[in-house]
Design a protein around this motif. Structure first.
Motif, PDB file in Angstrom:
ATOM      1  N   LYS A   1      33.380  30.758   7.231  1.00 49.25           N
ATOM      2  CA  LYS A   1      34.795  30.794   6.818  1.00 49.25           C
ATOM      3  C   LYS A   1      34.977  31.644   5.565  1.00 49.25           C
ATOM      4  CE  LYS A   1      36.195  26.316   8.610  1.00 49.25           C
ATOM      5  NZ  LYS A   1      36.444  24.945   8.195  1.00 49.25           N
ATOM      6  N   ILE A   2      36.146  32.257   5.487  1.00 51.52           N
ATOM      7  CA  ILE A   2      36.504  33.085   4.331  1.00 51.52           C
ATOM      8  C   ILE A   2      37.647  32.397   3.582  1.00 51.52           C
ATOM      9  CG2 ILE A   2      37.512  35.292   3.629  1.00 51.52           C
ATOM     10  CD1 ILE A   2      36.046  36.562   6.039  1.00 51.52           C
ATOM     11  N   TYR A   3      37.470  32.261   2.279  1.00 49.75           N
ATOM     12  CA  TYR A   3      38.483  31.621   1.434  1.00 49.75           C
ATOM     13  C   TYR A   3      39.023  32.654   0.461  1.00 49.75           C
ATOM     14  CZ  TYR A   3      36.493  27.324   3.241  1.00 49.75           C
ATOM     15  OH  TYR A   3      36.057  26.335   4.076  1.00 49.75           O
ATOM     16  N   THR A   4      40.336  32.699   0.311  1.00 50.17           N
ATOM     17  CA  THR A   4      40.935  33.671  -0.603  1.00 50.17           C
ATOM     18  C   THR A   4      41.428  32.977  -1.869  1.00 50.17           C
ATOM     19  OG1 THR A   4      43.060  33.450   0.509  1.00 50.17           O
ATOM     20  CG2 THR A   4      41.639  35.284   1.208  1.00 50.17           C
ATOM     21  N   GLY A   5      41.631  33.786  -2.897  1.00 54.10           N
ATOM     22  CA  GLY A   5      42.192  33.276  -4.146  1.00 54.10           C
ATOM     23  C   GLY A   5      42.827  34.419  -4.909  1.00 54.10           C
ATOM     24  N   VAL A   6      43.772  34.074  -5.769  1.00 52.92           N
ATOM     25  CA  VAL A   6      44.377  35.076  -6.661  1.00 52.92           C
ATOM     26  C   VAL A   6      44.351  34.525  -8.077  1.00 52.92           C
ATOM     27  CG1 VAL A   6      45.886  36.065  -4.892  1.00 52.92           C
ATOM     28  CG2 VAL A   6      46.715  34.151  -6.297  1.00 52.92           C
ATOM     29  N   ASN A   7      44.517  35.382  -9.064  1.00 55.30           N
ATOM     30  CA  ASN A   7      44.639  34.856 -10.425  1.00 55.30           C
ATOM     31  C   ASN A   7      46.017  34.227 -10.586  1.00 55.30           C
ATOM     32  OD1 ASN A   7      45.723  37.518 -10.378  1.00 55.30           O
ATOM     33  ND2 ASN A   7      45.454  37.778 -12.571  1.00 55.30           N
ATOM     34  N   VAL A   8      46.035  33.098 -11.260  1.00 59.89           N
ATOM     35  CA  VAL A   8      47.283  32.376 -11.512  1.00 59.89           C
ATOM     36  C   VAL A   8      47.341  32.109 -13.011  1.00 59.89           C
ATOM     37  CG1 VAL A   8      48.647  30.314 -11.012  1.00 59.89           C
ATOM     38  CG2 VAL A   8      47.211  31.310  -9.215  1.00 59.89           C
ATOM     39  N   GLU A   9      48.256  32.800 -13.681  1.00 59.69           N
ATOM     40  CA  GLU A   9      48.353  32.676 -15.142  1.00 59.69           C
ATOM     41  C   GLU A   9      49.316  31.557 -15.519  1.00 59.69           C
ATOM     42  OE1 GLU A   9      49.163  36.657 -16.557  1.00 59.69           O
ATOM     43  OE2 GLU A   9      47.093  37.268 -16.110  1.00 59.69           O
ATOM     44  N   ASN A  10      49.329  31.264 -16.825  1.00 57.80           N
ATOM     45  CA  ASN A  10      50.127  30.152 -17.316  1.00 57.80           C
ATOM     46  C   ASN A  10      50.710  30.523 -18.681  1.00 57.80           C
ATOM     47  OD1 ASN A  10      50.428  27.340 -18.787  1.00 57.80           O
ATOM     48  ND2 ASN A  10      50.258  26.917 -16.620  1.00 57.80           N
TER      49      ASN A  10
END
Ligand code: THU
Length: 146
Positions: free
Chosen positions: A46-55
Motif C-alpha cells: 500500500k501507498i500512503y500519502t501526506g502533505v505538510n500541514v502548518e499551524n
C-alpha cells in the motif's frame, strides 16, 4: 504484500512520485508558502500519502513525510520500503528537488532498513534523484540499539 525489489522497479517508483504529485495541492502552507507532498510504500504494497500541514503556532506544523508515515503506522504498517517527496515554493513546483528534513529522515529510520530503503526526491515522474536512507542519514541510531 510487495514482493519486488524497489530499487529496480521503475514502474512503482514512477507511481510513487505520481501519487505524491497528486496530493501536492492539498499541502497547507500559508506561512512558509513552501508546499511539500510525500508518498510512502510499505511492505503491504500500500501507498500512503501526506502533505505538510502548518499551524499559526509554527511549531505545531508537520512535514509531508511524517504525515504519510504516521498515517501508515496508524493503519498497522511497520516496514517502509520507499518514499517519494515533491515540493517547492508556490508556483515553482518541479523546478527543484526537495529533500527530507533531518527529523523526517530519523522517522523513516524507525520503520526502514537504511541500506535498502530508497528516497526519491522528484521534480516530476521522469526526473528524480534516488538515494538510500543510509546515504541521507549515515551512521544512524535506530530501534535495534534499544
Ligand atoms: N517541509 C516538509 O514538509 N518536508 C520537507 O522535507 C522539508 C520541509 C515543510 C515544513 C514546512 O511546512 C515547510 O516545508 C517549510 O519548511
Amino acid at each position: 504484500m510487495y514482493s519486488k525489489d524497489i530499487r529496480t522497479d521503475a514502474e512503482t517508483k514512477r507511481l510513487l512520485v505520481e501519487k505524491a504529485i497528486e496530493v501536492l495541492l492539498n499541502s497547507y502552507a500559508p506561512y512558509s508558502h513552501y508546499n511539500v507532498a510525500a508518498a510512502a510504500l510499505f511492505d503491504s504494497g500500500k501507498i500512503y500519502t501526506g502533505v505538510n500541514v502548518e499551524n499559526a503556532s509554527y511549531g505545531a506544523s508537520i512535514c509531508a513525510e511524517r504525515n504519510a508515515i504516521f498515517h501508515a503506522a496508524a493503519e498497522g504498517e511497520r516496514k517502509l520500503l520507499a518514499l517519494a517527496v515533491v515540493g517547492g515554493r508556490k508556483g515553482n513546483y518541479g523546478s527543484e528537488y526537495c529533500t527530507p528534513c533531518g527529523i523526517c529522515r530519523q522517522v523513516m529510520r524507525e520503520f526502514a532498513d537504511p541500506e535498502k530503503m530508497i528516497v526519491l526526491c522528484a521534480k516530476s515522474a521522469d526526473d528524480y534523484k534516488e538515494y538510500t536512507l543510509a546515504e541521507l542519514l549515515p551512521q544512524s541510531f535506530g530501534p535495534e540499539y534499544l
